[in-house]
Design an enzyme around this catalytic site. Sequence first.
Site, PDB file in Angstrom:
ATOM      1  N   ASP A   1       0.842  -1.200   0.000  1.00 14.95           N
ATOM      2  CA  ASP A   1       0.000   0.000   0.000  1.00 14.95           C
ATOM      3  C   ASP A   1       0.879   1.252   0.000  1.00 14.95           C
ATOM      4  O   ASP A   1       0.372   2.376  -0.083  1.00 14.95           O
ATOM      5  CB  ASP A   1      -0.985  -0.003   1.176  1.00 14.95           C
ATOM      6  CG  ASP A   1      -0.297   0.131   2.515  1.00 14.95           C
ATOM      7  OD1 ASP A   1       0.931  -0.042   2.584  1.00 14.95           O
ATOM      8  OD2 ASP A   1      -0.995   0.421   3.509  1.00 14.95           O
ATOM      9  N   SER A   2       2.205   1.054   0.055  1.00 21.10           N
ATOM     10  CA  SER A   2       3.131   2.173  -0.178  1.00 21.10           C
ATOM     11  C   SER A   2       2.897   2.753  -1.578  1.00 21.10           C
ATOM     12  O   SER A   2       3.358   3.858  -1.874  1.00 21.10           O
ATOM     13  CB  SER A   2       4.582   1.719  -0.012  1.00 21.10           C
ATOM     14  OG  SER A   2       4.826   0.520  -0.712  1.00 21.10           O
TER      15      SER A   2
ATOM     16  N   ASP B   1      -1.120  -6.261  -0.311  1.00 17.80           N
ATOM     17  CA  ASP B   1      -1.284  -5.535   0.951  1.00 17.80           C
ATOM     18  C   ASP B   1      -2.747  -5.105   1.082  1.00 17.80           C
ATOM     19  O   ASP B   1      -3.294  -4.465   0.164  1.00 17.80           O
ATOM     20  CB  ASP B   1      -0.402  -4.276   0.880  1.00 17.80           C
ATOM     21  CG  ASP B   1       0.274  -3.967   2.188  1.00 17.80           C
ATOM     22  OD1 ASP B   1       0.044  -4.696   3.167  1.00 17.80           O
ATOM     23  OD2 ASP B   1       1.054  -2.998   2.217  1.00 17.80           O
TER      24      ASP B   1
ATOM     25  N   LYS C   1      -1.247  -9.295   3.117  1.00 15.45           N
ATOM     26  CA  LYS C   1      -0.579  -8.785   4.322  1.00 15.45           C
ATOM     27  C   LYS C   1      -1.517  -7.790   4.988  1.00 15.45           C
ATOM     28  O   LYS C   1      -2.249  -7.062   4.293  1.00 15.45           O
ATOM     29  CB  LYS C   1       0.740  -8.081   3.946  1.00 15.45           C
ATOM     30  CG  LYS C   1       1.457  -7.474   5.156  1.00 15.45           C
ATOM     31  CD  LYS C   1       2.848  -7.005   4.831  1.00 15.45           C
ATOM     32  CE  LYS C   1       2.926  -5.610   4.239  1.00 15.45           C
ATOM     33  NZ  LYS C   1       2.340  -4.537   5.082  1.00 15.45           N
TER      34      LYS C   1
ATOM     35  N   GLU D   1      -1.642  -5.048   8.619  1.00 18.17           N
ATOM     36  CA  GLU D   1      -0.792  -4.385   9.602  1.00 18.17           C
ATOM     37  C   GLU D   1      -1.344  -4.537  11.018  1.00 18.17           C
ATOM     38  O   GLU D   1      -2.562  -4.520  11.230  1.00 18.17           O
ATOM     39  CB  GLU D   1      -0.665  -2.891   9.266  1.00 18.17           C
ATOM     40  CG  GLU D   1       0.123  -2.632   7.997  1.00 18.17           C
ATOM     41  CD  GLU D   1       0.435  -1.165   7.769  1.00 18.17           C
ATOM     42  OE1 GLU D   1       0.128  -0.323   8.639  1.00 18.17           O
ATOM     43  OE2 GLU D   1       0.997  -0.857   6.700  1.00 18.17           O
TER      44      GLU D   1
ATOM     45  N   GLU E   1       9.049  -3.772  10.979  1.00 17.57           N
ATOM     46  CA  GLU E   1       9.446  -2.497  10.362  1.00 17.57           C
ATOM     47  C   GLU E   1       9.937  -1.502  11.419  1.00 17.57           C
ATOM     48  O   GLU E   1       9.257  -1.257  12.433  1.00 17.57           O
ATOM     49  CB  GLU E   1       8.266  -1.878   9.578  1.00 17.57           C
ATOM     50  CG  GLU E   1       8.652  -0.534   8.953  1.00 17.57           C
ATOM     51  CD  GLU E   1       7.719  -0.055   7.857  1.00 17.57           C
ATOM     52  OE1 GLU E   1       6.789  -0.783   7.475  1.00 17.57           O
ATOM     53  OE2 GLU E   1       7.957   1.079   7.374  1.00 17.57           O
TER      54      GLU E   1
END
Length: 302
Positions: A66-67, A105, A135, A137, A205
Site C-alpha cells: 500500500d506504499s 497488501d 498482508k 498491519e 518495520e
Amino acid sequence: MSSHTDPILPAALPQAPPDPGRLPMTLPLLIEKKRLGDPIVMVTAYDYPSARAAEAAGVDLVLVGDSAATTVLGHSATTPVALEEMLVLARAVRRGLHTPLMIGDLPFGSYEVSDEQAIGSALRMVKEAGCEAVKLEGGRPASVSRARAIIGAGIPVMGHVGLTPQTSTALGGWKAQGRTAGAAARIASEALELQRAGCFALVFEAIPSAVAEELMPRVEIPVIGIGAGPATDGQVLVFHDLLGIRDGLGPRFVKRYANLQEEMNAGVAAFAEDVRARRYPGPEHTYSIDPGELAQLHRRLS
Ligand code: KIV
C-alpha cells in the site's frame, strides 16, 4: 481504419514468459529457506515493469504494497489508497510475475471493520488480482482476529509489526518503534499472537536491530525486516526507494542502488530539448510512402 494487425501499432505486450529453470516460490520453500538460513529477498512492485524487474532479479517475495499510495499515486501517506486501486495495481503486477510469491497488501479501511470485511477484501485480492497471500498491519487483538479469519478462509496472511504506516498517527508519527523495554515487549507479544493465529510470515518495520535480535529466536515463522537490522530472515525495500525514484533520500534504512528519478528527469528534459530544437523526430523515426501514392494524394488534395 487500424486493426490489431496494423504494423503501425505496437504489438500487445505479451505476458512475461516463465523461466523454466526456476521454481515458483511456495510457503514450504519459504520455511525451508528459513531453516537453511538462506536470506529471503522481498521487494515491492506496483505495475508490470516493476514486476518484471523483480522477476528478472529472482526475488523470493513480491509485495504489492500500500506504499503505492505514496510511491505511485502521490499521496503523502498510505491511508488514502483504496482496495479498488490496489486491485488495479496488483493485476498489472500479476502479469509480470511467475516465480516470486505475490502478496497483496490490504489497504487501510479494507479489513478493520469486521472479520467478514477482511475475508471479503482478501478474497478479492486473490480472485480478482491473482495474489497468493495478503498482508495486514498490526498485532492488536482486532488485527489478530482478522488474520485468523482470513487464514480460516484459506488465504495465507503475512503480519506486520513495529512501525505500521497505516496507523502511524496513533503510534506518534513516522518513527522507529520498540525503543523502550515496554514497547519492544508489546511488539514481541504482537508478533507471537500473529504467529499463533497462523500467519506464514511477518514483517518487522523500523525497530532497533537489538530488539529484532532478541525476538528472532522466539519466532518460528520467517521474518522479513525493513529497518530492523540484519538478524531477520530476509529484507524488504520499497522499489522506488531502492531505485531512487523519489525526492529526497527517504528513511534511514533505505539503501539506494540507483538514481532513476534523476535519469527519468534527464531523459524527459532531453526529449523536450530535442523537440524544441527540431532534432526529433529524425528520418529513422518516420514512416515512408510510395512516391506514386504521394503524388496521387497531392493531386487529390489540390
Ligand atoms: O506497503 C509497503 O511497501 C510495506 C513494506 C514497507 C513492507 O508494507
